[in-house]
Design an enzyme around this catalytic site. Structure first.
Site, PDB file in Angstrom:
ATOM      1  N   ASP A  74     -24.997  -8.017  13.857  1.00 32.12           N
ATOM      2  CA  ASP A  74     -24.023  -7.203  13.139  1.00 32.12           C
ATOM      3  C   ASP A  74     -24.625  -5.869  12.697  1.00 32.12           C
ATOM      4  O   ASP A  74     -25.771  -5.818  12.222  1.00 32.12           O
ATOM      5  CB  ASP A  74     -23.619  -8.021  11.896  1.00 32.12           C
ATOM      6  CG  ASP A  74     -22.517  -7.395  11.085  1.00 32.12           C
ATOM      7  OD1 ASP A  74     -21.380  -7.387  11.564  1.00 32.12           O
ATOM      8  OD2 ASP A  74     -22.788  -6.928   9.974  1.00 32.12           O
ATOM      9  N   GLU A 107     -23.675  -5.169  17.733  1.00 32.99           N
ATOM     10  CA  GLU A 107     -22.530  -4.400  17.279  1.00 32.99           C
ATOM     11  C   GLU A 107     -23.061  -3.065  16.812  1.00 32.99           C
ATOM     12  O   GLU A 107     -23.846  -2.995  15.868  1.00 32.99           O
ATOM     13  CB  GLU A 107     -21.827  -5.061  16.107  1.00 32.99           C
ATOM     14  CG  GLU A 107     -20.593  -4.255  15.730  1.00 32.99           C
ATOM     15  CD  GLU A 107     -20.224  -4.297  14.260  1.00 32.99           C
ATOM     16  OE1 GLU A 107     -19.033  -4.187  13.973  1.00 32.99           O
ATOM     17  OE2 GLU A 107     -21.109  -4.415  13.404  1.00 32.99           O
TER      18      GLU A 107
HETATM   19  C1  GLC Z   1     -19.442  -5.688  10.937  1.00 30.50           C
HETATM   20  C2  GLC Z   1     -18.470  -6.851  11.014  1.00 30.50           C
HETATM   21  C3  GLC Z   1     -17.404  -6.633   9.958  1.00 30.50           C
HETATM   22  C4  GLC Z   1     -18.073  -6.642   8.603  1.00 30.50           C
HETATM   23  C5  GLC Z   1     -19.177  -5.568   8.557  1.00 30.50           C
HETATM   24  C6  GLC Z   1     -20.039  -5.727   7.344  1.00 30.50           C
HETATM   25  O1  GLC Z   1     -18.831  -4.492  11.215  1.00 30.50           O
HETATM   26  O2  GLC Z   1     -17.930  -6.923  12.303  1.00 30.50           O
HETATM   27  O3  GLC Z   1     -16.399  -7.631  10.017  1.00 30.50           O
HETATM   28  O4  GLC Z   1     -17.119  -6.367   7.612  1.00 30.50           O
HETATM   29  O5  GLC Z   1     -20.050  -5.676   9.676  1.00 30.50           O
HETATM   30  O6  GLC Z   1     -20.847  -6.872   7.441  1.00 30.50           O
END
Ligand code: GLC
Length: 585
Positions: free
Chosen positions: A241, A303
């Protein structure tokens, strides 16, 4: 509909362009056994030929009637996933969490939240998945913990606590003034004053999500050990993440202000000093070394909303020693049916200088669903098939989001008091939050679409479930679900679609996106034609430049359906939003 992340990403994109100018353990882990995938070539890692499916666990299947999905619910649906034809599931966080950000605020990295079940349930799910040749990928959240994590409780207790330096603590500029102008991704200042020690802590996301200090070696070790814990339990990869947010400028320079205001009413800023700092790559290399300690080619997915191909390419690592599958947000965020836009992006990533594997998706738990985003309000089901084909026939590892295969739509709350996602509470009504794309999976026409037997699921089931659900669509050969199943089966049976080269065709066509997938082994060539316009179009292909002499193609799959007749490539007519996938012969 606008992609709600889009405006935020736009700001970052502008920012980076400008910057470029200036330069519990609970039980012993079970023995992990690796499934044999019939289609897997010895020389290719499994993830190169896999289709990955994201499960938002709160919303997939509730097994105990509390209105929230759980692990046993997922296990009960593994046959469905096997029959659908996917190879791996990525499950959004199920670790213990106060659930401020629905699991992205973790209070223990090596346990399962009782809301979702027990560690024994988890082990059973992994083992049942393996029996069906489905691999399990966990979510990993390294940037921040929950403010309820014992590490943070220690850290905030005194300025001299050994864990003080595990987080980012700074003095304010003056009374009531944060250390600088950095903003949270979720609105307002990224600094929160903590009266116990009279200092501010930094939080890139919600105030309840304090950022870890990745410059502290003890933090790194603790987090890497967290990854090892799950690898030993048979997990075969992580989706990591928010990786680009791991480091912040130690000198606390103010971020540059940009014109306009965001959905939270703050001035737009360029996240120049909190995003994509070079040290991120050092951590990614270390995470990769952790993954490489384990057999069976575990995969790391990142991500990171990289704004251009240069930044995305860096994610693979200069020696292919970082992330195997960085998610391609540029493809996800085209947000209109534009053959030239998709063609340009497909070209760019196909030729990325790292030789990295493209990783495409169009929907996830943070993005409004593709059915609405790409649909024109009239032909949405047909367009859903077109987007499915784009995802599943390009040269990439595709990532699906639960429910896209049945055409689930974004269903935002209509009243502020119904909003669950804090973003929607802070940003209402301009920003309604992410509840709309997280509604329960639509299994059948029973109460709450077969998701839960509770009085009230955590989010309401959309009314569209009466028509768009697994049971109804399984009986309809023209449904979106039947189309996905056929496409996924085709991807398995045709090596050209899984590993063939990507050869763009008819490159100047403003409406129709066409390409060949050509297998170097058998030499099969598969033609894909996607009409991204609301009118019938006629195209002409000359494949000589690609050493293909044949002049016709036999349909393998098409939408709308056409007969099995072979079609001439010199005069090829494709209906509005039509899809054609055919074998050249
Ligand atoms: C990423 C996740 C999202 C979350 C954020 C903070 O973007 O996909 O859902 O709110 O991280 O952890």
């Amino acid at each position: 509909m606008l992609n709600r992340w889009k405006s935020i990403f736009l700001v970052v994109t502008i920012a980076l362009c400008l910057a470029a100018g200036s330069s519990r353990a609970q039980q012993a882990p079970p023995q992990s056994s690796k499934p044999e995938h019939a289609h897997q070539k010895a020389q290719d890692p499994w993830w190169k030929h896999a289709v990955i499916y994201e499960i938002y666990p709160r919303s997939f299947q509730d097994s105990n009637g509390d209105g929230v999905g759980d692990i046993n619910g997922i296990t009960s649906r593994l046959d469905y996933l096997r029959d659908l034809g996917i190879d791996a599931i990525w499950i959004s966080p199920m670790y213990p969490s106060p659930l401020v950000d629905f699991g992205y605020d973790i209070s223990d990295y090596t346990a399962i939240d009782p809301l979702y079940g027990t560690m024994a349930d988890f082990d059973r799910m992994v083992s049942e998945a393996k029996k069906r040749n489905i691999r399990v990928i966990m979510d990993f959240v390294p940037n921040h913990t929950s403010d309820q994590h014992p590490w943070f409780a220690e850290s905030r207790s005194s300025r001299t606590n050994p864990k003080r330096d595990w987080y980012i603590w700074r003095d304010g500029k003056g009374t009531g003034q944060p250390p600088n102008n950095w903003q949270s991704w979720f609105g307002h200042s990224a600094w929160k004053f903590d009266p116990t020690t009279s200092q501010y802590y930094y939080h890139h996301f919600y105030t309840e999500q304090p950022d870890l200090n990745w410059r502290n070696p003890q933090v790194r070790k603790a987090m890497y050990d967290g990854m090892r814990f799950w690898f030993k339990r048979g997990v075969e990869g992580f989706r990591i993440d928010a990786v680009s947010r791991l480091f912040e400028d130690p000198n606390l320079h103010d971020d540059p202000i940009l014109p306009g205001k965001n959905a939270y009413g703050d001035p737009n800023i360029m996240h120049k000093y909190t995003d994509n700092l070079p040290e991120v790559h050092e951590v990614l290399r270390e995470m990769r070394r952790v993954a490489d300690e384990f057999p069976g080619d575990p995969v790391l997915i990142s991500e990171a909303d990289e704004p251009n191909i240069a930044e995305l390419t860096k994610m693979y690592g200069s020696k292919n020693d970082e992330i195997q599958l960085p998610m391609d947000f540029q493809m996800a965020d085209v947000n209109r049916l534009s053959a030239p836009d998709f063609r340009r992006l497909l070209d760019e990533i196909d030729r990325n200088t790292a030789g990295g594997q493209p990783h495409y998706f169009f929907s996830n738990h943070d993005q409004p669903r593709q059915w609405d985003r790409y649909g024109d309000g009239v032909h949405n089901d047909q367009i859903a098939k077109l987007m499915a084909t784009l995802l599943l026939t390009t040269r990439a590892t595709p990532l699906m989001y639960y429910g896209e295969e049945i055409g689930m739509r974004t269903t935002d709350p209509v009243r502020k008091e119904d909003v669950q996602d804090p973003i929607g509470k802070i940003g209402w009504p301009q920003e309604k939050g992410r509840d709309g794309e997280r509604t329960p999976m639509q299994w059948d026409t029973s109460k709450d679409a077969g998701f839960s037997t509770s009085e009230r699921p955590w989010l309401p089931v959309p009314t569209s479930a009466a028509e768009y659900n697994v049971t109804a669509e399984s009986h309809d050969p023209n449904s979106i679900l039947s189309f996905y199943k056929r496409l996924l089966a085709l991807r398995r049976s045709e090596p050209a679609l899984r590993k063939g080269s990507y050869l763009p065709l008819d490159r100047e066509n403003p409406f129709v996106l066409s390409y060949l997938r050509k297998d170097s082994g058998k030499g099969d060539a598969i033609l894909v034609v996607l009409n991204m316009s609301a009118e019938t179009r006629t195209v002409s292909f000359d494949l000589a430049a690609h050493e293909v002499k044949e002049m016709s193609a036999i349909p393998l799959i098409a939408a709308p359906e056409i007969g099995g007749e072979s079609t001439m490539l010199t005069h090829f007519t494709i209906p509005a939003f039509g899809v054609f996938v055919g074998m050249i012969h």
